[in-house]
Design an enzyme around this catalytic site. Structure first.
Site, short mmCIF file in Angstrom:
data_model
loop_
_atom_site.label_atom_id
_atom_site.label_comp_id
_atom_site.label_asym_id
_atom_site.label_seq_id
_atom_site.Cartn_x
_atom_site.Cartn_y
_atom_site.Cartn_z
N ARG A 51 7.18 -12.06 -8.91
CA ARG A 51 6.59 -11.34 -10.04
C ARG A 51 6.69 -9.84 -9.74
O ARG A 51 6.39 -9.41 -8.62
CB ARG A 51 5.15 -11.77 -10.28
CG ARG A 51 5.05 -13.20 -10.76
CD ARG A 51 3.80 -13.43 -11.59
NE ARG A 51 2.62 -13.67 -10.80
CZ ARG A 51 2.23 -14.88 -10.36
NH1 ARG A 51 2.98 -15.95 -10.60
NH2 ARG A 51 1.10 -15.01 -9.69
N GLU A 56 -1.77 13.37 2.73
CA GLU A 56 -2.62 12.17 2.78
C GLU A 56 -4.07 12.49 3.12
O GLU A 56 -4.99 11.84 2.60
CB GLU A 56 -2.05 11.17 3.80
CG GLU A 56 -0.78 10.48 3.36
CD GLU A 56 0.47 11.35 3.55
OE1 GLU A 56 1.53 10.97 3.01
OE2 GLU A 56 0.37 12.40 4.22
N PHE A 89 0.71 5.97 7.03
CA PHE A 89 0.12 7.27 6.74
C PHE A 89 -1.40 7.17 6.63
O PHE A 89 -2.11 8.10 7.01
CB PHE A 89 0.72 7.85 5.47
CG PHE A 89 2.21 8.03 5.52
CD1 PHE A 89 2.86 8.26 6.72
CD2 PHE A 89 2.98 7.98 4.36
CE1 PHE A 89 4.24 8.43 6.77
CE2 PHE A 89 4.35 8.15 4.41
CZ PHE A 89 4.99 8.38 5.60
N ARG A 120 4.97 -5.02 -2.37
CA ARG A 120 5.33 -4.25 -3.56
C ARG A 120 6.64 -4.75 -4.15
O ARG A 120 7.36 -5.55 -3.56
CB ARG A 120 5.48 -2.78 -3.16
CG ARG A 120 6.60 -2.60 -2.15
CD ARG A 120 6.78 -1.19 -1.67
NE ARG A 120 7.98 -1.10 -0.85
CZ ARG A 120 8.51 0.02 -0.42
NH1 ARG A 120 7.96 1.17 -0.73
NH2 ARG A 120 9.60 0.01 0.33
#
Length: 318
Positions: free
Chosen positions: A13, A62, A87, A170
């Site tokens: 997905r 960050e 990070f 992701r």
């Protein structure tokens, strides 16, 4: 280019985190999205396109990102903050600790490239992030397995009061748990598959691999169960003790993280303190080392995270 952990032909997905956050934000106007120049690579661009007036691009800073999120949370908003796991855990840790965790603020830190999910080498491989954030007071730690896990985790971490660190898969994310009638519950481990000979206690993408390994082992009449542990902190001690404490099974922990300070040591500690150590116990995890760069399938084979490597590790100990 985003490397995929999906096998050829496996159902996926697209951007489950981004789409789940958009669906939730339609009903929750206090939700905002923030990132440090990585919206495209953390699927937050889906949110940015849907709610441009609630999206904050902080640039490659960050520490500033985390401090700004703390300030926004103090004003009653719920910021979902994205960056790469390296990070957050290395570069911005002190700002997360002092500005967010110590004050128990409602900031949700969602980070891509956890563990060995990129071939870019040590600069981008967050192999120690779970150990770092598990040790941080007030921090809830989530390592989802697949698209379904991510989709169901998003509204629950939004409802949870306090800071959350969630690892992120992701892009085109495999859909695995749908076939097991699985439902994510914050703080709960779930027995996805039962087995008489081996119990895998796994988290993150390694639940995907242990389910595949269980099917391969079944071809050799080895019955393997899988206990999925998506919440690393707080751990579901009761369920882990109940399942891993059953006699007669090899217990194998599996995680996409260094062998130091992650799921394996946490489970071993639970069993040891309860005086319930099984007769056979083995950890599948990344070595305590800086890892090589290269193609992901090659690296997963090299460092023991591939389905084949998991099967071989179990057979060697039965």
């Amino acid at each position: 280019m985003i490397a995929s952990i999906a096998a050829e032909g496996q159902a996926t997905r697209p951007a489950p985190f981004g789409h789940a956050l958009v669906a939730l934000a339609k009903e929750r106007p206090e939700i905002v999205g923030m990132t440090a120049d990585l919206s495209k690579y953390t699927d937050l661009h889906v949110f940015a396109n849907a709610f441009p007036d609630r999206f904050y691009q902080m640039g490659m800073a960050e520490q500033l990102l985390m401090s700004a999120a703390a300030g926004i949370a103090r004003e009653g908003f719920t910021p979902f903050v994205t960056t790469y796991a390296v990070f957050a855990s290395r570069r911005a840790y002190d700002f997360i600790c002092m500005a967010i965790a110590e004050e128990a603020l409602d900031v949700k830190i969602v980070c891509a490239l956890p563990g060995l999910t990129t071939g870019y080498g040590p600069s981008h491989q967050a192999t120690e992030d779970l150990a770092i954030f598990r040790a941080l007071p007030n921090m809830t730690v989530i390592d989802p397995c697949d698209a379904l896990d991510i989709e169901q985790a998003v509204p629950q971490i939004a409802d949870h009061k306090g800071p959350v660190y969630m690892r992120l898969l992701r892009g085109n994310v495999p859909a695995v748990l749908d076939r097991y009638d699985y439902k994510f519950e914050l703080g709960k481990a779930k027995l996805v598959r039962d087995g008489a000979d081996v119990l895998f206690v796994s988290t993150g993408l390694m639940t995907m691999r242990t389910l595949e390994a269980a099917e391969e082992l079944a071809k050799d009449n080895i019955s393997a169960g899988v206990l999925h542990v998506p919440t690393l902190k707080p751990l579901d001690v009761e369920t882990i003790l109940r399942e891993a404490g059953k006699p007669g099974r090899l217990v194998v922990t599996a995680e996409n993280h260094t062998i130091v300070g992650g799921l394996g040591e946490a489970v071993a500690g639970i069993l040891m303190r309860a005086r319930a150590m099984p007769s056979g116990f083995h950890q599948i995890a990344l070595p305590d080392a800086f890892l090589d760069a290269g193609a992901l399938p090659t690296l997963h084979d090299r460092y023991g995270l591939s389905t084949r490597a998991v099967v071989e590790a179990v057979k060697a100990r039965l």
